[in-house]
Design a protein around this motif. Structure first.
Motif, mmCIF file in Angstrom:
data_model
loop_
_atom_site.group_PDB
_atom_site.id
_atom_site.type_symbol
_atom_site.label_atom_id
_atom_site.label_comp_id
_atom_site.label_asym_id
_atom_site.label_seq_id
_atom_site.Cartn_x
_atom_site.Cartn_y
_atom_site.Cartn_z
ATOM 1 N N LEU A 155 11.348 17.729 -7.146
ATOM 2 C CA LEU A 155 11.677 19.117 -7.466
ATOM 3 C C LEU A 155 13.186 19.356 -7.397
ATOM 4 N N THR A 156 13.856 18.629 -6.505
ATOM 5 C CA THR A 156 15.321 18.708 -6.443
ATOM 6 C C THR A 156 15.910 18.296 -7.789
ATOM 7 N N LEU B 290 9.212 24.896 -1.874
ATOM 8 C CA LEU B 290 9.123 23.433 -2.026
ATOM 9 C C LEU B 290 10.440 22.852 -2.529
ATOM 10 N N PHE B 291 11.143 23.604 -3.371
ATOM 11 C CA PHE B 291 12.466 23.167 -3.847
ATOM 12 C C PHE B 291 13.393 22.998 -2.642
ATOM 13 N N GLY C 80 18.866 19.178 -10.490
ATOM 14 C CA GLY C 80 19.651 18.196 -11.249
ATOM 15 C C GLY C 80 19.630 18.418 -12.749
ATOM 16 N N ALA C 81 18.416 18.586 -13.319
ATOM 17 C CA ALA C 81 18.308 18.713 -14.778
ATOM 18 C C ALA C 81 18.963 19.992 -15.272
ATOM 19 N N LEU D 16 5.035 16.084 -1.378
ATOM 20 C CA LEU D 16 5.187 15.427 -2.676
ATOM 21 C C LEU D 16 4.105 15.883 -3.652
ATOM 22 N N VAL D 17 2.861 15.925 -3.163
ATOM 23 C CA VAL D 17 1.765 16.381 -4.021
ATOM 24 C C VAL D 17 2.034 17.818 -4.466
ATOM 25 N N GLY D 18 2.500 18.642 -3.506
ATOM 26 C CA GLY D 18 2.832 20.033 -3.836
ATOM 27 C C GLY D 18 3.925 20.124 -4.887
ATOM 28 N N GLU D 19 5.001 19.333 -4.702
ATOM 29 C CA GLU D 19 6.121 19.352 -5.655
ATOM 30 C C GLU D 19 5.664 18.982 -7.059
ATOM 31 N N CYS D 20 4.885 17.892 -7.151
ATOM 32 C CA CYS D 20 4.447 17.424 -8.469
ATOM 33 C C CYS D 20 3.506 18.435 -9.109
#
Length: 497
Positions: A34-35, A298-299, A40-41, A167-171
């Motif tokens: 998420l970062t 989450l970010f 980044g993007a 990680l699961v939450g972020e994705c």
């Protein structure tokens, strides 16, 4: 010996036998999806003004998968899998290895310290929009700094289950946001412009490619676990490819989805207007406020996880170099109570503090000047390391008898070396675009020149060691083996050239 150089993840792993999912989890969590997507993007679009960010993620993913072929093959033969510099030492000799170590220290410090800018700005914005509190970005950054400094010393690493849940939450959040953005395209039509391969020859593509590489930093950690996996020959290789493929596709998809929601011709302006808020602003009209808030939280936590992970990486590098007495031996001692590489951790924290104070006093923009400029400079350093490591793989297999077959030992590493060298060349040539500064700005040379200086310092130091302290020089790159090297048969480990 192994427990003393545990990092963010190995403390959790040392006891268990790992399967592929565990390794994939840890590595992707360190890469902090998420970062990369929200921070980044979007900042990449805004600062470089280049639209080809999505296709860059896919291309870089493909190149890194090729890089991984030889990298993983070599990880089966070298016990001290923790560091790029070990590989470079074994493939290209000790002076190159010490030079790589200095580049690595600079690169991972840049990644870690740059992230404070993103964390501070994003948390400050969150507190403002959620609670109406006006907190300066550097206050938020210093709060994170204090937490990382303490956790680095106490060795309380983020527990594997916490990382996996995050990680699961972020994705999940990233995929939900992508579906919403693609489902609500600007002008009513879904366009694929930003995924067009034609971007690869457009101006500024070097800037887009190194932005993409920065998003993958951390994936090289899979080989660190080679000692703990059930079947290192298969597990590490598969985990590496899965990690690269998953993150590459997720980044490419998300960066593309943003351009669909704004319209490809508007993505750069939208990113400049909204910054790291862009993805949240694009989805909030279509999603419940609570989902968007979960995404924002989450970010912030993913930025923190990445901060802690890179802090441990730097401390471990300093520890490894201290243990081999390439750097002062004090760095190679661990705390008796916690087993943490104490001095390395304190040095990294002190350095981060100095940079944070400098940026706060100068009144610089935390997102552009600290988060983006410094992390992509870290990405450039890791690109240099990967390029040199790829060449080292070719050199290593050329010198030993092995049964790896030409694809793993020669063909893939050679193609990867050429591709990485090309990316490196274009990146340095277009560094002004990357920083968003005029072509005549001295900054475009200052950042890359820092790595040249680090590499030269490392090479000179190695030559000084060779002349003054040959016994230390002989042990360079042996890692945990340096203490026991003299007790083993001389052909048990191939002495670096």
């Amino acid at each position: 010996m192994h427990h003393s150089k545990a990092d963010t993840v190995t403390t959790v792993l040392a006891r268990g036998r790992l399967g592929i999912p565990s390794v994939v989890f840890f590595v992707i969590a360190a890469a902090a999806p998420l970062t990369v997507i929200a921070g980044g993007a979007t900042t990449g679009y805004a600062v470089t003004g280049v639209r080809g960010i999505p296709v860059s993620y896919l291309i870089v993913g493909a190149v890194l998968a090729l890089f991984a072929v030889g990298y993983v093959a070599m990880s089966r033969r070298i016990v001290n899998a923790g560091a790029f510099y070990t590989y470079v030492t074994h493939g290209l000799g000790r002076p190159a290895g010490v030079a790589a170590a200095m580049v690595a220290l600079l690169a991972y410090n840049a990644m870690q310290i740059g992230l404070y800018g993103g964390f501070g700005a994003v948390l400050a914005q969150f507190l403002q929009s959620q609670y109406g509190w006006n907190v300066a970005w550097w206050v938020c950054a210093l709060a994170a700094w204090a937490a990382v400094a303490v956790l680095g010393l106490l060795r309380i690493d983020l527990n594997g289950k916490v990382l996996a849940a995050m990680l699961v939450g972020e994705c999940a959040v990233a995929l939900i946001f992508d579906v919403v953005m693609v489902g609500n395209p600007a002008g009513g039509t879904v366009t694929f412009d930003t995924l067009a391969p034609s971007h690869l020859v457009a101006a500024g593509i070097g800037a887009a490619l190194v932005t993409a590489i920065t998003g993958f930093v951390g994936f090289e950690g899979t080989v660190v676990f080679s000692e703990e996996t059930k079947d290192p020959h298969r597990t590490v290789a598969r985990a590496t490819y899965i990690a690269v493929a998953t993150t590459g596709l997720l980044y490419g998809l998300s960066a593309w989805a943003m351009s669909v929601a704004t319209g490809p011709d508007m993505i750069v302006d939208a990113a400049r207007a909204d910054g790291t808020e862009l993805i949240f602003n694009l989805v909030s009209p279509h999603l419940g406020a609570s989902v968007v808030t979960v995404g924002r939280v989450l970010f912030i936590t993913s930025l923190f996880a990445a901060l802690l992970s890179f802090h441990h990486t730097v401390a471990r590098y300093l520890f490894a170099l201290g243990r081999e007495r390439v750097l002062p031996a004090a760095l190679g001692r661990t705390s008796h109570r916690t087993g943490a590489p104490k001095i390395g951790s304190i040095i990294q924290s002190a350095l981060a503090m100095a940079v944070l104070i400098g940026y706060a006093v100068a009144g610089a923009d935390p997102v552009v000047h600290l988060f983006f400029w410094v992390t992509v400079t870290g990405g450039l350093g890791v690109l240099v390391l990967m390029t040199v490591t790829s060449a080292a793989v070719v050199g290593f297999f050329a010198h030993i008898r092995h049964c790896e077959g030409p694809w793993r030992s020669t063909i893939a590493p050679v193609i990867a070396t050429l591709a990485l060298t090309a990316i490196l060349f274009i990146t340095v040539r277009e560094f002004d675009t990357l920083l968003g500064v005029p072509p005549q700005s001295p900054l475009r040379w200052l950042f890359p020149a820092a790595y040249v200086a680090a590499a030269l310092a490392g090479t000179v130091w190695a030559l000084i060691l060779r002349a003054a302290k040959p016994e230390i020089y002989q042990a360079v790159g042996l890692g945990a083996e340096s203490a026991t090297a003299s007790l083993r048969s001389p052909n048990a480990i191939r002495q670096p050239a």
